[in-house]
Design a protein around this motif. Structure first.
Motif, PDB file in Angstrom:
ATOM      1  N   PRO A  53       0.819  -1.223   0.000  1.00 47.21           N
ATOM      2  CA  PRO A  53       0.000   0.000   0.000  1.00 47.21           C
ATOM      3  C   PRO A  53       0.849   1.267   0.000  1.00 47.21           C
ATOM      4  N   ASN A  54       1.996   1.242   0.680  1.00 51.43           N
ATOM      5  CA  ASN A  54       2.815   2.446   0.788  1.00 51.43           C
ATOM      6  C   ASN A  54       3.457   2.843  -0.532  1.00 51.43           C
ATOM      7  N   ARG A  55       3.706   1.889  -1.407  1.00 47.97           N
ATOM      8  CA  ARG A  55       4.258   2.225  -2.720  1.00 47.97           C
ATOM      9  C   ARG A  55       3.257   3.069  -3.500  1.00 47.97           C
ATOM     10  N   GLN A  56       1.988   2.678  -3.453  1.00 48.76           N
ATOM     11  CA  GLN A  56       0.949   3.445  -4.133  1.00 48.76           C
ATOM     12  C   GLN A  56       0.797   4.835  -3.512  1.00 48.76           C
ATOM     13  N   ILE A  57       0.906   4.917  -2.197  1.00 44.04           N
ATOM     14  CA  ILE A  57       0.834   6.209  -1.507  1.00 44.04           C
ATOM     15  C   ILE A  57       2.022   7.075  -1.906  1.00 44.04           C
ATOM     16  N   SER A  58       3.203   6.467  -2.006  1.00 43.84           N
ATOM     17  CA  SER A  58       4.398   7.213  -2.412  1.00 43.84           C
ATOM     18  C   SER A  58       4.227   7.801  -3.805  1.00 43.84           C
ATOM     19  N   ILE A  59       3.675   7.032  -4.717  1.00 46.93           N
ATOM     20  CA  ILE A  59       3.468   7.528  -6.072  1.00 46.93           C
ATOM     21  C   ILE A  59       2.431   8.645  -6.074  1.00 46.93           C
ATOM     22  N   GLU A  60       1.335   8.428  -5.357  1.00 50.16           N
ATOM     23  CA  GLU A  60       0.251   9.404  -5.330  1.00 50.16           C
ATOM     24  C   GLU A  60       0.683  10.748  -4.739  1.00 50.16           C
ATOM     25  N   HIS A  61       1.493  10.705  -3.689  1.00 49.68           N
ATOM     26  CA  HIS A  61       1.890  11.933  -2.991  1.00 49.68           C
ATOM     27  C   HIS A  61       3.251  12.465  -3.432  1.00 49.68           C
ATOM     28  N   GLY A  62       3.913  11.763  -4.327  1.00 48.90           N
ATOM     29  CA  GLY A  62       5.203  12.242  -4.813  1.00 48.90           C
ATOM     30  C   GLY A  62       6.356  11.991  -3.861  1.00 48.90           C
ATOM     31  N   PHE A  63       6.238  10.972  -3.026  1.00 45.84           N
ATOM     32  CA  PHE A  63       7.327  10.607  -2.121  1.00 45.84           C
ATOM     33  C   PHE A  63       8.314   9.741  -2.902  1.00 45.84           C
ATOM     34  N   GLN A  64       9.000  10.346  -3.865  1.00 45.86           N
ATOM     35  CA  GLN A  64       9.866   9.614  -4.775  1.00 45.86           C
ATOM     36  C   GLN A  64      11.166  10.377  -5.011  1.00 45.86           C
ATOM     37  N   VAL A  65      12.202   9.613  -5.349  1.00 47.94           N
ATOM     38  CA  VAL A  65      13.511  10.176  -5.659  1.00 47.94           C
ATOM     39  C   VAL A  65      13.994   9.511  -6.941  1.00 47.94           C
ATOM     40  N   ASP A  66      14.580  10.293  -7.843  1.00 45.26           N
ATOM     41  CA  ASP A  66      15.153   9.737  -9.067  1.00 45.26           C
ATOM     42  C   ASP A  66      16.587   9.306  -8.787  1.00 45.26           C
ATOM     43  N   LEU A  67      16.878   8.025  -9.092  1.00 49.13           N
ATOM     44  CA  LEU A  67      18.185   7.451  -8.795  1.00 49.13           C
ATOM     45  C   LEU A  67      18.696   6.624  -9.969  1.00 49.13           C
ATOM     46  N   CYS A  68      20.028   6.595 -10.124  1.00 50.87           N
ATOM     47  CA  CYS A  68      20.628   5.708 -11.125  1.00 50.87           C
ATOM     48  C   CYS A  68      20.389   4.265 -10.661  1.00 50.87           C
ATOM     49  N   PRO A  69      20.437   3.287 -11.571  1.00 50.89           N
ATOM     50  CA  PRO A  69      20.122   1.901 -11.198  1.00 50.89           C
ATOM     51  C   PRO A  69      20.953   1.364 -10.027  1.00 50.89           C
ATOM     52  N   GLU A  70      22.229   1.733  -9.954  1.00 52.95           N
ATOM     53  CA  GLU A  70      23.085   1.208  -8.881  1.00 52.95           C
ATOM     54  C   GLU A  70      22.628   1.728  -7.512  1.00 52.95           C
ATOM     55  N   LYS A  71      22.397   3.045  -7.424  1.00 50.27           N
ATOM     56  CA  LYS A  71      21.946   3.620  -6.146  1.00 50.27           C
ATOM     57  C   LYS A  71      20.543   3.142  -5.801  1.00 50.27           C
ATOM     58  N   HIS A  72      19.696   3.003  -6.811  1.00 56.75           N
ATOM     59  CA  HIS A  72      18.343   2.519  -6.578  1.00 56.75           C
ATOM     60  C   HIS A  72      18.368   1.119  -5.965  1.00 56.75           C
ATOM     61  N   ARG A  73      19.161   0.233  -6.545  1.00 56.42           N
ATOM     62  CA  ARG A  73      19.285  -1.131  -6.021  1.00 56.42           C
ATOM     63  C   ARG A  73      19.810  -1.108  -4.585  1.00 56.42           C
ATOM     64  N   GLU A  74      20.822  -0.264  -4.344  1.00 57.59           N
ATOM     65  CA  GLU A  74      21.419  -0.202  -3.007  1.00 57.59           C
ATOM     66  C   GLU A  74      20.401   0.265  -1.966  1.00 57.59           C
ATOM     67  N   LEU A  75      19.608   1.276  -2.312  1.00 58.50           N
ATOM     68  CA  LEU A  75      18.597   1.753  -1.370  1.00 58.50           C
ATOM     69  C   LEU A  75      17.475   0.728  -1.198  1.00 58.50           C
ATOM     70  N   GLN A  76      17.114   0.023  -2.248  1.00 54.14           N
ATOM     71  CA  GLN A  76      16.072  -0.999  -2.128  1.00 54.14           C
ATOM     72  C   GLN A  76      16.521  -2.159  -1.242  1.00 54.14           C
ATOM     73  N   GLU A  77      17.766  -2.574  -1.400  1.00 57.50           N
ATOM     74  CA  GLU A  77      18.268  -3.687  -0.591  1.00 57.50           C
ATOM     75  C   GLU A  77      18.431  -3.283   0.868  1.00 57.50           C
ATOM     76  N   ASN A  78      18.781  -2.011   1.128  1.00 54.23           N
ATOM     77  CA  ASN A  78      18.861  -1.458   2.486  1.00 54.23           C
ATOM     78  C   ASN A  78      19.772  -2.279   3.401  1.00 54.23           C
ATOM     79  N   ILE A  79      20.928  -2.685   2.879  1.00 60.71           N
ATOM     80  CA  ILE A  79      21.851  -3.525   3.643  1.00 60.71           C
ATOM     81  C   ILE A  79      23.010  -2.707   4.215  1.00 60.71           C
ATOM     82  N   THR A  80      23.583  -1.853   3.404  1.00 57.13           N
ATOM     83  CA  THR A  80      24.768  -1.100   3.825  1.00 57.13           C
ATOM     84  C   THR A  80      24.382  -0.002   4.815  1.00 57.13           C
ATOM     85  N   PRO A  81      25.326   0.405   5.668  1.00 61.12           N
ATOM     86  CA  PRO A  81      25.044   1.518   6.593  1.00 61.12           C
ATOM     87  C   PRO A  81      24.636   2.798   5.854  1.00 61.12           C
TER      88      PRO A  81
END
Length: 131
Positions: A53-81
């Motif tokens: 549900p939060n993904r749809q809310i993020s799209i609707e309200h503009g809670f988004q950031v444009d990222l290159c594929p490498e940074k996007h993957r890194e933030l999605q995985e949320n592993i590194t400090p």
């Protein structure tokens, strides 16, 4: 002869399906998107608040950031400090922006925070305490 109850039910279901159509980030403007961190073009849209549900809310309200594929993957995985710190930063930033927008619309700070809690379900700013 078409049963009137069936017809009304079918119309109701079509209306529901139209209302529930999922939002998505298209590729039409992808060449113009620039990565926030690297400045590279063809950035992907990252929804700051993950989950169904939060993904749809993020799209609707503009809670988004444009990222290159490498940074996007890194933030999605949320592993590194770094990724954990950046995700927390984006959560706090968009929560504060939402609350500030609500306050600008003459909503009290407590009501704005309560509205945020109903929307996302979690408070990310430690200084703010929901009722």
């Amino acid at each position: 002869m078409i049963d009137e109850k069936y017809y009304l039910y079918a119309v109701e279901q079509m209306d529901r399906a139209a209302r529930e159509k999922k939002k998505c980030n298209g590729y039409k403007d992808k060449p113009e998107r620039i990565c926030f961190y690297t400045g590279r073009p063809y950035a992907e849209r990252h929804e700051v608040f993950p989950g169904r549900p939060n993904r749809q809310i993020s799209i609707e309200h503009g809670f988004q950031v444009d990222l290159c594929p490498e940074k996007h993957r890194e933030l999605q995985e949320n592993i590194t400090p770094w990724a954990k710190a950046e995700n927390q930063k984006w959560h706090e930033t968009y929560e504060q922006l939402y609350i500030d927008e609500q306050i600008d619309e003459c909503v009290s700070a407590d009501d704005a925070l309560e509205s945020w809690m109903r929307l996302i379900g979690r408070n990310y700013i430690q200084e703010l305490t929901p009722k």
